[in-house]
Design a protein around this motif. Structure first.
Motif, PDB file in Angstrom:
ATOM      1  N   ILE A 199     -88.144 -64.467  55.110  1.00  0.00           N
ATOM      2  CA  ILE A 199     -89.209 -63.547  54.667  1.00  0.00           C
ATOM      3  C   ILE A 199     -88.604 -62.377  53.886  1.00  0.00           C
ATOM      4  O   ILE A 199     -89.107 -61.993  52.817  1.00  0.00           O
ATOM      5  CB  ILE A 199     -90.014 -63.018  55.876  1.00  0.00           C
ATOM      6  CG1 ILE A 199     -90.690 -64.178  56.623  1.00  0.00           C
ATOM      7  CG2 ILE A 199     -91.050 -61.993  55.416  1.00  0.00           C
ATOM      8  CD1 ILE A 199     -91.673 -64.967  55.784  1.00  0.00           C
ATOM      9  N   GLU A 200     -87.531 -61.806  54.398  1.00  0.00           N
ATOM     10  CA  GLU A 200     -86.866 -60.686  53.711  1.00  0.00           C
ATOM     11  C   GLU A 200     -86.335 -61.135  52.356  1.00  0.00           C
ATOM     12  O   GLU A 200     -86.371 -60.379  51.377  1.00  0.00           O
ATOM     13  CB  GLU A 200     -85.724 -60.159  54.578  1.00  0.00           C
ATOM     14  CG  GLU A 200     -86.182 -59.438  55.836  1.00  0.00           C
ATOM     15  CD  GLU A 200     -85.054 -59.150  56.807  1.00  0.00           C
ATOM     16  OE1 GLU A 200     -85.151 -58.149  57.546  1.00  0.00           O
ATOM     17  OE2 GLU A 200     -84.072 -59.916  56.840  1.00  0.00           O
ATOM     18  N   THR A 201     -85.854 -62.363  52.288  1.00  0.00           N
ATOM     19  CA  THR A 201     -85.318 -62.900  51.035  1.00  0.00           C
ATOM     20  C   THR A 201     -86.410 -63.046  49.994  1.00  0.00           C
ATOM     21  O   THR A 201     -86.228 -62.671  48.827  1.00  0.00           O
ATOM     22  CB  THR A 201     -84.646 -64.260  51.285  1.00  0.00           C
ATOM     23  OG1 THR A 201     -83.568 -64.082  52.218  1.00  0.00           O
ATOM     24  CG2 THR A 201     -84.099 -64.849  49.993  1.00  0.00           C
ATOM     25  N   ILE A 202     -87.562 -63.555  50.405  1.00  0.00           N
ATOM     26  CA  ILE A 202     -88.683 -63.716  49.464  1.00  0.00           C
ATOM     27  C   ILE A 202     -89.169 -62.346  48.983  1.00  0.00           C
ATOM     28  O   ILE A 202     -89.466 -62.155  47.796  1.00  0.00           O
ATOM     29  CB  ILE A 202     -89.819 -64.515  50.133  1.00  0.00           C
ATOM     30  CG1 ILE A 202     -89.366 -65.965  50.352  1.00  0.00           C
ATOM     31  CG2 ILE A 202     -91.085 -64.475  49.262  1.00  0.00           C
ATOM     32  CD1 ILE A 202     -90.301 -66.792  51.197  1.00  0.00           C
ATOM     33  N   LYS A 203     -89.240 -61.379  49.893  1.00  0.00           N
ATOM     34  CA  LYS A 203     -89.628 -60.017  49.483  1.00  0.00           C
ATOM     35  C   LYS A 203     -88.642 -59.451  48.465  1.00  0.00           C
ATOM     36  O   LYS A 203     -89.037 -58.788  47.500  1.00  0.00           O
ATOM     37  CB  LYS A 203     -89.690 -59.100  50.715  1.00  0.00           C
ATOM     38  CG  LYS A 203     -90.877 -59.340  51.624  1.00  0.00           C
ATOM     39  CD  LYS A 203     -90.849 -58.382  52.815  1.00  0.00           C
ATOM     40  CE  LYS A 203     -92.029 -58.591  53.737  1.00  0.00           C
ATOM     41  NZ  LYS A 203     -91.965 -57.688  54.927  1.00  0.00           N
ATOM     42  N   LEU A 204     -87.353 -59.728  48.689  1.00  0.00           N
ATOM     43  CA  LEU A 204     -86.319 -59.206  47.794  1.00  0.00           C
ATOM     44  C   LEU A 204     -86.420 -59.826  46.405  1.00  0.00           C
ATOM     45  O   LEU A 204     -86.096 -59.180  45.413  1.00  0.00           O
ATOM     46  CB  LEU A 204     -84.936 -59.462  48.392  1.00  0.00           C
ATOM     47  CG  LEU A 204     -83.742 -58.842  47.660  1.00  0.00           C
ATOM     48  CD1 LEU A 204     -83.903 -57.330  47.527  1.00  0.00           C
ATOM     49  CD2 LEU A 204     -82.436 -59.182  48.368  1.00  0.00           C
ATOM     50  N   ILE A 205     -86.886 -61.085  46.335  1.00  0.00           N
ATOM     51  CA  ILE A 205     -87.073 -61.717  45.023  1.00  0.00           C
ATOM     52  C   ILE A 205     -87.983 -60.857  44.166  1.00  0.00           C
ATOM     53  O   ILE A 205     -87.667 -60.528  43.019  1.00  0.00           O
ATOM     54  CB  ILE A 205     -87.684 -63.131  45.169  1.00  0.00           C
ATOM     55  CG1 ILE A 205     -86.679 -64.102  45.775  1.00  0.00           C
ATOM     56  CG2 ILE A 205     -88.149 -63.660  43.795  1.00  0.00           C
ATOM     57  CD1 ILE A 205     -87.268 -65.467  46.107  1.00  0.00           C
ATOM     58  N   PHE A 206     -89.124 -60.475  44.731  1.00  0.00           N
ATOM     59  CA  PHE A 206     -90.113 -59.739  43.941  1.00  0.00           C
ATOM     60  C   PHE A 206     -89.718 -58.276  43.751  1.00  0.00           C
ATOM     61  O   PHE A 206     -90.037 -57.674  42.714  1.00  0.00           O
ATOM     62  CB  PHE A 206     -91.493 -59.885  44.586  1.00  0.00           C
ATOM     63  CG  PHE A 206     -92.017 -61.288  44.505  1.00  0.00           C
ATOM     64  CD1 PHE A 206     -92.588 -61.755  43.331  1.00  0.00           C
ATOM     65  CD2 PHE A 206     -91.886 -62.154  45.578  1.00  0.00           C
ATOM     66  CE1 PHE A 206     -93.049 -63.056  43.232  1.00  0.00           C
ATOM     67  CE2 PHE A 206     -92.344 -63.466  45.494  1.00  0.00           C
ATOM     68  CZ  PHE A 206     -92.926 -63.923  44.308  1.00  0.00           C
ATOM     69  N   GLY A 230     -85.696 -54.254  39.902  1.00  0.00           N
ATOM     70  CA  GLY A 230     -84.317 -54.441  39.460  1.00  0.00           C
ATOM     71  C   GLY A 230     -83.316 -53.853  40.432  1.00  0.00           C
ATOM     72  O   GLY A 230     -83.649 -53.408  41.534  1.00  0.00           O
ATOM     73  N   HIS A 231     -82.074 -53.831  40.015  1.00  0.00           N
ATOM     74  CA  HIS A 231     -80.956 -53.308  40.804  1.00  0.00           C
ATOM     75  C   HIS A 231     -80.595 -51.932  40.278  1.00  0.00           C
ATOM     76  O   HIS A 231     -80.797 -51.637  39.091  1.00  0.00           O
ATOM     77  CB  HIS A 231     -79.764 -54.263  40.684  1.00  0.00           C
ATOM     78  CG  HIS A 231     -78.616 -53.941  41.589  1.00  0.00           C
ATOM     79  ND1 HIS A 231     -77.626 -53.059  41.241  1.00  0.00           N
ATOM     80  CD2 HIS A 231     -78.291 -54.392  42.825  1.00  0.00           C
ATOM     81  CE1 HIS A 231     -76.744 -52.980  42.220  1.00  0.00           C
ATOM     82  NE2 HIS A 231     -77.116 -53.771  43.198  1.00  0.00           N
ATOM     83  N   ALA A 244     -84.088 -51.929  34.277  1.00  0.00           N
ATOM     84  CA  ALA A 244     -84.673 -52.159  32.956  1.00  0.00           C
ATOM     85  C   ALA A 244     -86.012 -51.451  32.797  1.00  0.00           C
ATOM     86  O   ALA A 244     -86.574 -51.442  31.707  1.00  0.00           O
ATOM     87  CB  ALA A 244     -84.855 -53.660  32.724  1.00  0.00           C
ATOM     88  N   LEU A 245     -86.534 -50.849  33.885  1.00  0.00           N
ATOM     89  CA  LEU A 245     -87.866 -50.237  33.893  1.00  0.00           C
ATOM     90  C   LEU A 245     -88.884 -51.211  33.291  1.00  0.00           C
ATOM     91  O   LEU A 245     -89.580 -50.931  32.329  1.00  0.00           O
ATOM     92  CB  LEU A 245     -87.850 -48.905  33.142  1.00  0.00           C
ATOM     93  CG  LEU A 245     -86.993 -47.817  33.799  1.00  0.00           C
ATOM     94  CD1 LEU A 245     -87.100 -46.502  33.041  1.00  0.00           C
ATOM     95  CD2 LEU A 245     -87.355 -47.598  35.261  1.00  0.00           C
ATOM     96  N   TYR A 246     -88.916 -52.362  33.920  1.00  0.00           N
ATOM     97  CA  TYR A 246     -89.653 -53.534  33.447  1.00  0.00           C
ATOM     98  C   TYR A 246     -91.106 -53.544  33.895  1.00  0.00           C
ATOM     99  O   TYR A 246     -91.985 -54.027  33.192  1.00  0.00           O
ATOM    100  CB  TYR A 246     -88.913 -54.769  33.982  1.00  0.00           C
ATOM    101  CG  TYR A 246     -89.631 -56.082  33.964  1.00  0.00           C
ATOM    102  CD1 TYR A 246     -89.883 -56.751  32.768  1.00  0.00           C
ATOM    103  CD2 TYR A 246     -90.041 -56.687  35.156  1.00  0.00           C
ATOM    104  CE1 TYR A 246     -90.515 -57.977  32.758  1.00  0.00           C
ATOM    105  CE2 TYR A 246     -90.676 -57.912  35.155  1.00  0.00           C
ATOM    106  CZ  TYR A 246     -90.909 -58.560  33.951  1.00  0.00           C
ATOM    107  OH  TYR A 246     -91.529 -59.776  33.940  1.00  0.00           O
ATOM    108  N   GLU A 247     -91.373 -52.971  35.088  1.00  0.00           N
ATOM    109  CA  GLU A 247     -92.626 -53.243  35.774  1.00  0.00           C
ATOM    110  C   GLU A 247     -93.853 -52.577  35.159  1.00  0.00           C
ATOM    111  O   GLU A 247     -94.971 -53.072  35.289  1.00  0.00           O
ATOM    112  CB  GLU A 247     -92.506 -52.844  37.254  1.00  0.00           C
ATOM    113  CG  GLU A 247     -92.307 -51.345  37.518  1.00  0.00           C
ATOM    114  CD  GLU A 247     -90.852 -50.922  37.566  1.00  0.00           C
ATOM    115  OE1 GLU A 247     -90.535 -50.000  38.336  1.00  0.00           O
ATOM    116  OE2 GLU A 247     -90.037 -51.503  36.823  1.00  0.00           O
TER     117      GLU A 247
END
Length: 563
Positions: free
Chosen positions: A262-269, A275-276, A281-284
């Motif tokens: 669950i934590e991994t899936i949250k980290l994907i988004f 970003g890191h 990249a100020l993408y959102e």
């Protein structure tokens, strides 16, 4: 297209280019105007790299042998290899200029080359139409203004220029200019923190091209090998350490794969949208909606075949976040325990490719909107301007305005008073810090038992741990933080947690310090620099000597002597 029309477009594009260059100059100007009153990032910057450059240059070991050590840090146990190569451009800037000017020059060089590289790549290989000059320039400008990790130099922002050069060589264009580009970039970027991931991705691209074209693509292959060899030569110290060092380092206890599914899936988004911290990249806010609208247009118009690059960029952007997130998944742990390089080298960092991919995606998305109809052309211009607006607050003078300036952080005058009060040559005694970064004492020439570094002997980590073992036992948070990483070899106190930024305005007091002062003394520790008062200092064989408080310093320093 008529020659007069082409000329008009070229003139407009030159105007856009001049405007973009002016904005970049204005962006970096505060470092040169404000000097030490400038604000800049603290994380992985003031708390580490900036002090490292000064320590390295002052140590006399800049060009030292492979076996050299830095006597000022952790009793000389820190290897010269733990710091940057002497051939890095960043090091040269700090050799010849005052720190803030060197930092400002690095910002200017990196952002200008980032702009040039993205612009050249878009103009030749992505956005080729004569009347799309605005898109090329604004996409390159926004890419160049992203809040990158400055100490990486061109490690991420230099990737478009490198890609442009590789594609030129593959296509038999501008070969010599491209070879010079590939030769110089390794001197102003890092292999381990950027271009390893880019070059390995280029290796995959080469393989795909071989299969697709049924040709060996030798020009591309040998150009990738050529750049890799130059990187290995520039970073020869890291290579020698990797191949021949037998001593275990703190990286041996870097336990990173701890997230459940669950934590991994949250980290994907989280990574996909935010970003890191080293490659934001100020993408959102603007780019994601722009790319989403463009995707809807492509679906509605059934333009899948014509927009293969656009679709590929979308997929690559998302898949890199998936890769990053699953690197921290606990399922990796058993494999990492058996294969040491999976612990000592962070393969999650393919996310460093995302800023380049995101801003190429932004350019292509703007082009799709631009060509859809006149109404959406206006929207494309609006989105481009909005992204510039989104980037403005990321300028360090705005983003970090609530944090100490360079001068306040390093508190040079306050530390002069401390050194004068102690009254001995700095090499004769050792200090540790509580509630402030050890980099501050290091920047001011003091010899420290604590440090922030990802590459120091594991035996020293275990020895240093004994000083604060009682404190680590009180808090699982700081205990795990030190034991499962240890990059911050700090004297942690359970009452302070992982906070090392206690200003002179702080009312925090340590009431129940519990450290092993005998171990501290055995390691040569004679003084403790604390940003907060220690109520039970006597119980820990510490005696308050004096409180230092300078108007131009962020800290109030309580100087304790180990007795």
């Amino acid at each position: 297209m008529e020659p007069s029309t082409i000329t008009t477009y070229l003139k407009r594009e030159r105007t856009y280019l001049m405007g973009a260059l002016l904005l970049i100059i204005l962006w970096v100007l505060p470092y040169f105007v404000l000097g030490e009153q400038a604000h800049m990032r603290i994380l992985d910057n003031l708390d580490s790299n900036i002090a490292w450059y000064k320590v390295l240059i002052d140590s006399g070991q800049l060009f030292g042998p492979i076996t050299a050590h830095i006597p000022q840090i952790i009793n000389g146990h820190l290897s010269r290899d733990a710091y940057y190569s002497e051939y890095y451009g960043m090091i040269e800037l700090f050799r010849f200029f005052p720190p803030v000017i060197a930092y400002g020059l690095n910002q200017a060089i990196t952002r200008l080359i980032a702009f040039l590289g993205m612009y050249l790549l878009l103009r030749r290989y992505v956005i080729k139409e004569q009347n799309h000059g605005f898109i090329r320039v604004v996409a390159a400008l926004t890419f160049a203004l992203t809040p990158f990790w400055a100490n990486g130099m061109l490690s991420t922002l230099g990737m478009p220029l490198a890609l442009w050069a590789f594609l030129n060589i593959k296509n038999h264009e501008k070969t010599w200019v491209s070879l010079v580009t590939l030769t110089l970039l390794p001197f102003y970027s890092t292999f381990m923190l950027g271009f390893f991931f880019f070059l390995s991705a280029m290796g995959v691209f080469w393989l795909v091209e071989v299969v697709r074209s049924k040709k060996a693509q030798l020009r591309l292959f040998f150009s990738i090998i050529y750049m890799t060899v130059i990187y290995l030569a520039v970073e020869y110290r890291d290579v020698m350490s990797l191949l021949f060092s037998t001593e275990k380092t703190n990286r041996s206890e870097f336990y990173e794969s701890k997230n459940n599914l669950i934590e991994t899936i949250k980290l994907i988004f989280k990574n996909y949208f935010i970003g890191h911290n080293q490659d934001e990249a100020l993408y959102e806010f603007v780019i994601f909606p722009t790319a989403l609208i463009a995707l809807i247009i492509v679906i509605m118009e059934k333009r899948w075949r014509q927009e293969k690059l656009f679709i590929g960029l979308h997929l690559a952007n998302f898949l890199l976040s998936v890769w990053y997130s699953f690197w921290w998944y606990q399922g990796w742990a058993p494999i990492k325990e058996k294969i040491s390089i999976l612990n000592t080298f962070n393969f999650s960092r393919y996310h460093y490719l995302r800023p380049m991919i995101i801003y190429i995606l932004f350019a292509v998305s703007l082009q799709i909107l631009w060509t859809y109809n006149k109404k959406w052309r206006t929207w494309a211009i609006g989105f481009a301007i909005l992204q510039l607006v989104v980037l403005v607050p990321s300028n360090e003078q705005i983003w970090y305005h609530n944090q100490p300036t360079f001068k306040q952080f390093y508190a040079v005058n306050e530390f002069k008073e401390i050194k004068n009060y102690i009254g001995e040559p700095v090499q004769n005694y050792r200090v540790v810090s509580i509630g402030l970064h050890p980099a501050i004492a290091q920047y001011n020439g003091l010899y420290t038992l604590d440090t922030y570094n990802n590459f120091y002997p594991l035996s020293y980590k275990h020895q240093f741990r004994k000083i604060m073992a009682p404190e680590l036992a009180k808090s699982k948070t700081i205990g795990d933080y030190f034991d499962q990483w240890g990059g911050r070899c700090y004297l942690f106190v359970s009452e302070l947690g992982k906070n090392y930024m206690f200003s002179k305005e702080s009312t925090k007091v340590i009431k129940h310090l519990d450290i092993d002062t005998q171990v501290l003394k055995q390691m040569g520790g004679q003084y403790v620099l604390s940003a907060v008062p220690i109520k039970n200092a006597d119980e820990n064989s510490l005696k308050l000597q004096k409180v230092f408080d300078s108007n131009d310093a962020y800290w109030r320093i309580y100087l304790y002597k180990v007795i």
